[in-house]
Design an enzyme around this catalytic site. Structure first.
Site, PDB file in Angstrom:
ATOM      1  N   TYR A 120       0.841  -1.197   0.000  1.00 42.14           N
ATOM      2  CA  TYR A 120       0.000   0.000   0.000  1.00 42.14           C
ATOM      3  C   TYR A 120       0.877   1.249   0.000  1.00 42.14           C
ATOM      4  CZ  TYR A 120      -3.847  -2.945   1.753  1.00 42.14           C
ATOM      5  OH  TYR A 120      -4.819  -3.907   1.919  1.00 42.14           O
ATOM      6  N   HIS A 128      -6.315   1.546  -1.652  1.00 40.51           N
ATOM      7  CA  HIS A 128      -6.206   0.146  -2.039  1.00 40.51           C
ATOM      8  C   HIS A 128      -4.753  -0.148  -2.380  1.00 40.51           C
ATOM      9  CE1 HIS A 128     -10.477  -0.737  -2.085  1.00 40.51           C
ATOM     10  NE2 HIS A 128     -10.664   0.451  -2.638  1.00 40.51           N
ATOM     11  N   LYS A 159      -4.578  -4.339  -9.522  1.00 42.65           N
ATOM     12  CA  LYS A 159      -3.276  -4.189  -8.889  1.00 42.65           C
ATOM     13  C   LYS A 159      -2.175  -4.556  -9.887  1.00 42.65           C
ATOM     14  CE  LYS A 159      -5.215  -5.379  -4.410  1.00 42.65           C
ATOM     15  NZ  LYS A 159      -5.788  -4.095  -4.307  1.00 42.65           N
TER      16      LYS A 159
END
Length: 183
Positions: A120, A128, A159
């Site tokens: 993070y 997120h 991601k």
């Protein structure tokens, strides 16, 4: 303040100190809780469970004293020995954890994503994790199927899929990130 070594984890039983550590850098996880936002921490009355690499990082910085169940201090060198004995590639995994922490990132377990770490920029509940990190053993390759699987997973959770290893030649952390491109 102290934490008690229990197996491959360190438990911070003092609730006030546990809250402080968590607020300081989202270290560990509270027993019985998955993801705790910073504003919810003061409502938690559970011990904080630190992974061995987290406890080592904090101990090396003088923020945590690790003790055995009988109260004897466990020095960072002993934590490293334990890690090497019980966790495959512990030195490399710790080096990768330390690399991201030293850059100011919050590093949490990536297990729910099939990864080593979720990284993070600011912390859970604030943002997120933009990256999932998968450890690549230095002497082992990775298949196209593994890359595709990691890429598909990371794309579905928005991601960057990042392979991390430690160079045998230089000892430096090496990263390779994958993201989907529209063609």
């Amino acid at each position: 303040m102290k934490g008690v070594l229990k197996g491959l984890a360190v438990v911070v039983e003092d609730v006030e100190f546990a809250r402080k550590l968590y607020k300081e850098g989202f270290y560990g996880r509270f027993l019985g809780y998955d993801k705790v936002r910073r504003e919810e921490v003061d409502k938690i009355s559970a011990p904080l469970i630190l992974a061995l690499y987290e406890a080592l990082y904090l101990a090396e910085r003088g923020k945590l004293k690790v003790v055995s169940k009988n109260g004897t201090e466990v020095l960072p060198e002993k934590l490293i020995e334990l890690g090497r004995e019980k966790i495959k590639n512990f030195d490399d995994i710790y080096k990768i954890y330390k690399y991201f922490r030293d850059l100011g990132y919050v590093v949490k377990s990536g297990l729910k994503f099939g990864a080593l770490f979720s990284v993070y920029e600011r912390g859970p509940g604030i943002d997120h994790a933009p990256m999932v990190v998968v450890f690549l053993e230095p002497d082992k390759g990775i298949s196209a199927t593994d890359i595709t699987r990691g890429g598909r997973l990371s794309h579905s959770v928005k991601k960057t899929f990042t392979l991390a290893t430690v160079s045998k030649q230089t000892g430096e952390v090496v990263l390779l990130g994958f993201s989907w491109a529209k063609l």
